[in-house]
Scaffold this motif. Structure first.
Motif, PDB file in Angstrom:
ATOM      1  N   SER A  35      75.235  64.679  38.676  1.00 42.45           N
ATOM      2  CA  SER A  35      75.138  63.955  37.414  1.00 42.45           C
ATOM      3  C   SER A  35      75.951  62.663  37.446  1.00 42.45           C
ATOM      4  CB  SER A  35      75.618  64.849  36.260  1.00 42.45           C
ATOM      5  OG  SER A  35      75.206  64.328  35.020  1.00 42.45           O
ATOM      6  N   ARG A  36      75.339  61.587  36.931  1.00 46.96           N
ATOM      7  CA  ARG A  36      75.996  60.280  36.815  1.00 46.96           C
ATOM      8  C   ARG A  36      75.917  59.858  35.354  1.00 46.96           C
ATOM      9  NH1 ARG A  36      77.745  60.414  42.132  1.00 46.96           N
ATOM     10  NH2 ARG A  36      76.006  60.453  43.584  1.00 46.96           N
ATOM     11  N   ASN A  37      77.003  59.403  34.801  1.00 46.08           N
ATOM     12  CA  ASN A  37      76.982  58.937  33.417  1.00 46.08           C
ATOM     13  C   ASN A  37      76.494  57.490  33.372  1.00 46.08           C
ATOM     14  OD1 ASN A  37      77.916  61.249  31.971  1.00 46.08           O
ATOM     15  ND2 ASN A  37      79.946  60.905  32.836  1.00 46.08           N
ATOM     16  N   THR A  38      75.206  57.335  33.117  1.00 45.93           N
ATOM     17  CA  THR A  38      74.590  56.006  33.052  1.00 45.93           C
ATOM     18  C   THR A  38      73.819  55.891  31.741  1.00 45.93           C
ATOM     19  OG1 THR A  38      72.684  56.847  34.267  1.00 45.93           O
ATOM     20  CG2 THR A  38      74.415  55.773  35.550  1.00 45.93           C
ATOM     21  N   PRO A  39      74.530  55.907  30.595  1.00 46.52           N
ATOM     22  CA  PRO A  39      73.850  55.965  29.295  1.00 46.52           C
ATOM     23  C   PRO A  39      72.969  54.771  29.002  1.00 46.52           C
ATOM     24  CG  PRO A  39      76.192  55.474  29.035  1.00 46.52           C
ATOM     25  CD  PRO A  39      75.987  55.856  30.467  1.00 46.52           C
ATOM     26  N   GLY A  47      71.299  59.669  35.668  1.00 45.07           N
ATOM     27  CA  GLY A  47      70.905  59.272  37.007  1.00 45.07           C
ATOM     28  C   GLY A  47      69.529  59.783  37.397  1.00 45.07           C
ATOM     29  N   PRO A  48      68.901  59.133  38.389  1.00 42.03           N
ATOM     30  CA  PRO A  48      67.528  59.490  38.780  1.00 42.03           C
ATOM     31  C   PRO A  48      67.384  60.897  39.335  1.00 42.03           C
ATOM     32  CG  PRO A  48      68.486  57.876  40.301  1.00 42.03           C
ATOM     33  CD  PRO A  48      69.411  57.963  39.134  1.00 42.03           C
ATOM     34  N   ALA A  49      68.417  61.408  40.018  1.00 42.49           N
ATOM     35  CA  ALA A  49      68.307  62.762  40.577  1.00 42.49           C
ATOM     36  C   ALA A  49      68.273  63.807  39.470  1.00 42.49           C
ATOM     37  CB  ALA A  49      69.459  63.036  41.539  1.00 42.49           C
ATOM     38  N   CYS A  50      69.075  63.613  38.428  1.00 46.82           N
ATOM     39  CA  CYS A  50      69.034  64.553  37.302  1.00 46.82           C
ATOM     40  C   CYS A  50      67.726  64.427  36.530  1.00 46.82           C
ATOM     41  CB  CYS A  50      70.233  64.335  36.383  1.00 46.82           C
ATOM     42  SG  CYS A  50      71.747  65.143  36.986  1.00 46.82           S
TER      43      CYS A  50
END
Length: 487
Positions: A35-39, A47-50
């Protein structure tokens, strides 16, 4: 209902679907959903993987005939039933994972012997190895299969069953507030991210990222301590390292060795550019971070006054793990006393960066703790650059829901276990009426002891036979909870 006959039938059905279950768990574990926090990214806030993970979970759920709901890509759900008021019994599993290398350095256990995102099944068919198999993807698929059993056997409940696929549990649980903005909360949420019989308490915690002003005139060149989930993702999630080090310029090896000679578990090396590297090791009582702060504050090798102001404060702050020096120590039960942790230390853009956390008993006066803690941080030479907070979770062990869930686990597993407490945090802290329930069976086989194979560790794996047993527990729990919440 004849619960013994039901569980026997679920067991037979689960065994018949074993290969399909393994294939489905493998499919979701092939997706590196860190998970990446990219709001600011509308279509992929984590993020694209999530986003890929969410799409896969909903696609799989739809293929089994469930209604699917996407909550603006923050998370999604699979729903069984047609309750006219959208009332539901909920299950919440997170499908995000930590990085493949999390804890490798911290445990000295080495790296993966199995590809972290290419699932490998053991020869006896009992264990599936991959990142996310234990935490928490297999549990999400297990819950989906429990719903499949209900649907395929036309067991109709008065409430819907809603399985929520979370995407941000590992780095802040920012998905659940978004979920609650868009969906009616379930009457109860089961969180299969713990162990049986029932978790009744999780410590509250607050985490801060602190940074100093730029130290342009300092001879402190670099710092390192602690292993994080992902340095650029969320270093507030970190674990202690066995070693910590600092690099100083303008100091000879002989002078550095002389200045640090009285410190145990400390050595000095020369770097390629002629600087010196001071390396400290943790001991039985003190973390590597705290020992490094002490050595740097006391050895006399750092000359810049601004740097020394920061190091002196860090030495004070890391000298006590109870919080007594800040006036926040407490032991208000039922879990462990308050503890202060400071695992992660770095030098970034000529700033000293510390990530620290405070864990407190869930019944403590959290507002008093936070107020006093933030007064301490405000008076420090560092600024708060990041912050996250979870307030803890507690439910009375005599609560009827706890007693029911514990009885179901006892009946299916054939063993007497008592509800337990943990310092860890799950979605139970982010959702109303949530209870951590399984899916780890007590006395789970540890193939590599405690240093590998578990959640967040290298060679993470899940136990296929135990997950099939879990289906019995969850099918029965969903039926009994539906009866409880339909009166």
């Amino acid at each position: 209902m004849d619960w013994k006959a039901l569980c026997a039938d679920v067991a037979q059905w689960a065994e018949a679907h074993r290969e399909e279950f393994i294939e489905d768990v493998s499919a979701v574990c092939r997706i590196p959903s860190i998970s990446r926090n990219t709001p600011d990214v509308i279509n992929a806030p984590f993020g694209p993987a999530c986003r890929q993970m969410l799409d896969k979970a909903l696609e799989m759920s739809a293929a089994y005939g469930f209604e699917t709901r996407n909550y603006d890509n923050f998370c999604g759900s699979a729903v069984y039933g047609n309750n006219p008021d959208n009332d539901s019994i909920g299950i919440v599993a997170h499908m995000d994972v930590v990085t493949e290398d999390m804890c490798k350095l911290a445990s000295n256990a080495g790296g993966w012997t199995h590809p972290p995102f290419d699932p490998v099944l053991s020869e006896d068919g009992k264990y599936l190895f991959a990142r996310g198999t234990a935490d928490n993807k297999s549990c999400g698929i297990m819950a989906l299969y429990a719903m499949r059993y209900l649907k395929e056997h036309d067991i109709k409940l008065k409430n819907n069953v809603m399985l929520v696929f979370g995407m941000n549990e590992e780095i802040g649980m920012r998905d659940m507030p978004e979920f609650l903005k868009r969906e009616k909360p379930s009457k109860i949420f089961l969180v299969p991210d713990a162990k049986y019989p029932v978790c009744i308490s999780e410590s509250g915690n607050t985490r801060y990222g602190l940074e100093s002003a730029r130290l342009d005139g300092s001879n402190l060149v670099d710092l390192w301590s602690g292993i994080s989930n992902d340095d650029w993702c969320d270093p507030t999630i970190s674990v202690p390292s066995n070693e910590a080090w600092a690099v100083l310029s303008g100091v000879s090896l002989a002078v550095a060795q002389q200045a640090t000679r009285f410190y145990d578990h400390t050595r000095v090396e020369t770097t390629e550019d002629g600087s010196v590297k001071i390396i400290v090791e943790k001991d039985e009582k003190t973390t590597a971070t705290a020992r490094l702060c002490q050595v740097l504050a006391k050895c006399g090798l750092v000359k810049d006054p601004k740097t020394m102001e920061v190091l002196n404060w860090l030495n004070w702050y890391t000298s006590d793990t109870t919080g007594a020096h800040m006036g926040i120590a407490c032991d208000d039960g039922p879990s462990a006393p308050l503890s202060v942790r400071f695992n992660y230390l770095r030098m970034a853009e000529k700033k000293i960066v510390l990530y620290t956390s405070v864990l407190w008993p869930p019944l403590a006066d959290k507002e008093k703790i936070i107020t006093r803690l933030e007064e301490t941080l405000a008076a420090s030479p560092m600024e708060i650059c990041r912050h996250r907070r979870l307030d803890g979770f507690y439910i009375d062990p005599k609560d009827p829901r706890v007693e029911k869930l514990a009885r179901i686990a006892k009946d299916v597993l054939g063993r007497e276990d008592i509800p337990y407490l943990t310092e860890g945090g799950t979605y139970a802290q982010s959702l109303p009426n949530a209870i951590p329930y399984g899916a780890t069976v007590p006395d789970r086989v540890r193939l590599f002891g405690m240093v590998k194979g578990g959640a967040h560790q290298a060679d993470e794996y899940c136990d296929i036979p135990n997950l099939l047993i879990n289906m019995q527990i969850y099918v029965r729990a969903l039926i009994e909870l539906d009866e409880m919440y339909s009166k």
